[in-house]
Write a protein that holds these residues in place. Structure first.
Motif, PDB file in Angstrom:
ATOM      1  N   UNK A 162       0.847   5.314  -4.993  1.00 38.66           N
ATOM      2  CA  UNK A 162       0.758   4.308  -3.934  1.00 38.66           C
ATOM      3  C   UNK A 162      -0.052   3.099  -4.393  1.00 38.66           C
ATOM      4  N   UNK A 163      -0.092   2.082  -3.531  1.00 38.83           N
ATOM      5  CA  UNK A 163      -0.747   0.839  -3.897  1.00 38.83           C
ATOM      6  C   UNK A 163      -2.232   0.981  -4.169  1.00 38.83           C
ATOM      7  N   UNK A 164      -2.909   1.859  -3.446  1.00 41.82           N
ATOM      8  CA  UNK A 164      -4.341   2.046  -3.659  1.00 41.82           C
ATOM      9  C   UNK A 164      -4.622   2.605  -5.051  1.00 41.82           C
ATOM     10  N   UNK A 165      -3.805   3.556  -5.482  1.00 45.24           N
ATOM     11  CA  UNK A 165      -3.988   4.126  -6.817  1.00 45.24           C
ATOM     12  C   UNK A 165      -3.635   3.105  -7.897  1.00 45.24           C
ATOM     13  N   UNK A 166      -2.607   2.293  -7.644  1.00 44.26           N
ATOM     14  CA  UNK A 166      -2.274   1.226  -8.595  1.00 44.26           C
ATOM     15  C   UNK A 166      -3.457   0.271  -8.735  1.00 44.26           C
ATOM     16  N   UNK A 167      -4.047  -0.127  -7.600  1.00 45.16           N
ATOM     17  CA  UNK A 167      -5.195  -1.041  -7.639  1.00 45.16           C
ATOM     18  C   UNK A 167      -6.344  -0.427  -8.433  1.00 45.16           C
ATOM     19  N   UNK A 168      -6.603   0.853  -8.209  1.00 42.39           N
ATOM     20  CA  UNK A 168      -7.694   1.519  -8.926  1.00 42.39           C
ATOM     21  C   UNK A 168      -7.454   1.490 -10.433  1.00 42.39           C
ATOM     22  N   UNK A 169      -6.231   1.796 -10.853  1.00 47.46           N
ATOM     23  CA  UNK A 169      -5.922   1.828 -12.284  1.00 47.46           C
ATOM     24  C   UNK A 169      -5.962   0.429 -12.897  1.00 47.46           C
ATOM     25  N   UNK A 170      -5.454  -0.552 -12.163  1.00 51.54           N
ATOM     26  CA  UNK A 170      -5.456  -1.924 -12.680  1.00 51.54           C
ATOM     27  C   UNK A 170      -6.882  -2.391 -12.929  1.00 51.54           C
ATOM     28  N   UNK A 171      -7.788  -2.046 -12.012  1.00 53.06           N
ATOM     29  CA  UNK A 171      -9.164  -2.517 -12.125  1.00 53.06           C
ATOM     30  C   UNK A 171      -9.945  -1.859 -13.271  1.00 53.06           C
ATOM     31  N   UNK A 172      -9.382  -0.849 -13.890  1.00 56.58           N
ATOM     32  CA  UNK A 172     -10.056  -0.225 -15.028  1.00 56.58           C
ATOM     33  C   UNK A 172     -10.145  -1.174 -16.214  1.00 56.58           C
ATOM     34  N   UNK A 173      -9.161  -2.086 -16.336  1.00 63.87           N
ATOM     35  CA  UNK A 173      -9.176  -2.967 -17.509  1.00 63.87           C
ATOM     36  C   UNK A 173      -8.639  -4.367 -17.235  1.00 63.87           C
ATOM     37  N   UNK A 174      -8.542  -4.767 -15.962  1.00 67.28           N
ATOM     38  CA  UNK A 174      -8.019  -6.098 -15.656  1.00 67.28           C
ATOM     39  C   UNK A 174      -8.702  -6.669 -14.418  1.00 67.28           C
ATOM     40  N   UNK A 175      -8.891  -8.001 -14.419  1.00 66.08           N
ATOM     41  CA  UNK A 175      -9.457  -8.665 -13.246  1.00 66.08           C
ATOM     42  C   UNK A 175      -8.424  -9.547 -12.550  1.00 66.08           C
ATOM     43  N   UNK A 176      -7.124  -9.284 -12.798  1.00 70.48           N
ATOM     44  CA  UNK A 176      -6.074 -10.059 -12.147  1.00 70.48           C
ATOM     45  C   UNK A 176      -6.239  -9.961 -10.624  1.00 70.48           C
ATOM     46  N   UNK A 177      -6.109 -11.067  -9.900  1.00 70.17           N
ATOM     47  CA  UNK A 177      -6.223 -11.014  -8.437  1.00 70.17           C
ATOM     48  C   UNK A 177      -5.176 -10.084  -7.818  1.00 70.17           C
ATOM     49  N   UNK A 178      -5.626  -9.213  -6.916  1.00 75.55           N
ATOM     50  CA  UNK A 178      -4.742  -8.276  -6.224  1.00 75.55           C
ATOM     51  C   UNK A 178      -4.799  -8.567  -4.733  1.00 75.55           C
ATOM     52  N   UNK A 179      -3.635  -8.806  -4.130  1.00 74.31           N
ATOM     53  CA  UNK A 179      -3.541  -9.007  -2.686  1.00 74.31           C
ATOM     54  C   UNK A 179      -2.738  -7.846  -2.115  1.00 74.31           C
ATOM     55  N   UNK A 180      -3.371  -7.041  -1.258  1.00 74.65           N
ATOM     56  CA  UNK A 180      -2.724  -5.869  -0.688  1.00 74.65           C
ATOM     57  C   UNK A 180      -1.834  -6.272   0.489  1.00 74.65           C
ATOM     58  N   UNK A 181      -0.637  -5.691   0.556  1.00 71.26           N
ATOM     59  CA  UNK A 181       0.275  -5.891   1.678  1.00 71.26           C
ATOM     60  C   UNK A 181       0.220  -4.635   2.540  1.00 71.26           C
ATOM     61  N   UNK A 182      -0.201  -4.770   3.801  1.00 74.25           N
ATOM     62  CA  UNK A 182      -0.404  -3.598   4.645  1.00 74.25           C
ATOM     63  C   UNK A 182       0.181  -3.804   6.031  1.00 74.25           C
ATOM     64  N   UNK A 183       0.428  -2.691   6.731  1.00 78.51           N
ATOM     65  CA  UNK A 183       0.810  -2.756   8.126  1.00 78.51           C
ATOM     66  C   UNK A 183      -0.388  -3.145   8.970  1.00 78.51           C
ATOM     67  N   UNK A 184      -0.151  -3.743  10.120  1.00 82.57           N
ATOM     68  CA  UNK A 184      -1.248  -4.225  10.958  1.00 82.57           C
ATOM     69  C   UNK A 184      -2.154  -3.096  11.441  1.00 82.57           C
ATOM     70  N   UNK A 185      -1.630  -1.876  11.507  1.00 80.88           N
ATOM     71  CA  UNK A 185      -2.434  -0.756  11.997  1.00 80.88           C
ATOM     72  C   UNK A 185      -3.176  -0.038  10.878  1.00 80.88           C
TER      73      UNK A 185
ATOM     74  N   UNK B 255       0.825  -1.204   0.000  1.00 85.91           N
ATOM     75  CA  UNK B 255       0.000   0.000   0.000  1.00 85.91           C
ATOM     76  C   UNK B 255       0.861   1.256   0.000  1.00 85.91           C
ATOM     77  N   UNK B 256       1.828   1.319   0.914  1.00 79.41           N
ATOM     78  CA  UNK B 256       2.615   2.544   1.104  1.00 79.41           C
ATOM     79  C   UNK B 256       3.871   2.498   0.245  1.00 79.41           C
ATOM     80  N   UNK B 257       3.877   3.331  -0.802  1.00 77.00           N
ATOM     81  CA  UNK B 257       5.037   3.436  -1.690  1.00 77.00           C
ATOM     82  C   UNK B 257       5.187   4.886  -2.123  1.00 77.00           C
ATOM     83  N   UNK B 258       6.403   5.309  -2.461  1.00 79.60           N
ATOM     84  CA  UNK B 258       6.585   6.675  -2.965  1.00 79.60           C
ATOM     85  C   UNK B 258       5.946   6.826  -4.342  1.00 79.60           C
ATOM     86  N   UNK B 259       5.538   8.040  -4.669  1.00 82.97           N
ATOM     87  CA  UNK B 259       4.902   8.265  -5.965  1.00 82.97           C
ATOM     88  C   UNK B 259       3.490   7.716  -5.966  1.00 82.97           C
TER      89      UNK B 259
END
Length: 232
Positions: free
Chosen positions: A63-86, A57-61
């Motif tokens: 972030x993972x949430x925006x990547x997921x949003x863009x991927x879902x515009x034209x792909x159904x590839x399974x996405x597993x988010x890696x996040x901190x416990x908090x 989720x947390x990356x420079x430039x």
């Protein structure tokens, strides 16, 4: 069980995390590529076919949430988010954007491997059974049972049950539930979700004031309670 020919993309700005995950997955028969940022991940997804994406989720430039949003515009590839416990809010937001699962850091490698395999199996159309205590749902046959007694559920009630079982113990907002149940928010509103959850509870014999199965978390959503021991 190893998924034949599986290839995943690991997106994490931590070089050590990417290297360890690639080595572990390769050891268990899963080919893996790495991307250090969102731009590289989106480029790799345009150029190659992957069976799943492990996305921090947390990356420079970007972030993972925006990547997921863009991927879902034209792909159904399974996405597993890696996040901190908090970062539970990030988990919910990721699911609302179309992610399939989340894994909290620090994670156990074998649990991650099992979740990757499960996501790929679902995407490939393999059968899937979910259970918590005496409550079971068979995704392929779209049937549910409570202590071996068949449940009579509508289509959306079954889909909500599967979403809650699949993502326990995460609290799912109404929007995340609709997304994970494959429903259009334009035709099924958040308040409709409350009605369907009420009917699902009735089918389960669940008392919302003292829930055994589905708990309301006020201001946040619903969560499926986990049960490791089946009562007599």
């Amino acid at each position: 069980m190893t998924q034949p020919g599986a290839r995943v993309l690991i997106v994490d700005d931590d070089d050590g995390v990417r290297a360890r995950l690639r080595s572990f997955l390769d050891l268990h028969g899963v080919a893996a590529d790495g991307a250090a940022d969102g731009e590289s991940a989106l480029r790799a997804l345009r150029e190659h076919r992957y069976d799943a994406v492990l996305l921090d989720v947390v990356m420079p430039g970007i972030d993972g949430l925006e990547v997921a949003r863009r991927v879902r515009l034209d792909s159904d590839v399974p996405i597993l988010m890696l996040t901190g416990r908090s970062a539970e809010a990030d988990c919910v937001r990721g699911l609302e954007l179309g992610a399939d699962d989340y894994i909290a850091k620090p994670f156990r490698p074998r649990e991650l491997l099992a979740r990757v395999h499960a996501a790929i199996r679902r995407h490939r159309g393999a059968s899937e059974r979910l259970a918590s205590g005496g409550l079971e749902a068979d995704v392929e046959t779209r049937t549910a049972r409570l202590f071996d007694v068949p449940l009579v559920l509508s289509g959306i009630e079954f889909d909500l049950l599967v979403a809650l079982l699949r993502h326990r113990p995460l609290v799912l907002s109404r929007e995340a539930l609709l997304q994970r149940a494959g429903r259009n928010a334009a035709t099924v509103t958040g308040r409709n979700v409350d009605v369907h959850i009420s009917r699902l509870r009735k089918a389960l014999g669940d008392d919302p004031r003292s829930p055994r199965w589905i708990k309301t978390v006020h201001g946040e959503g619903y969560v499926m309670l986990s049960h490791d021991v089946v009562p007599d």
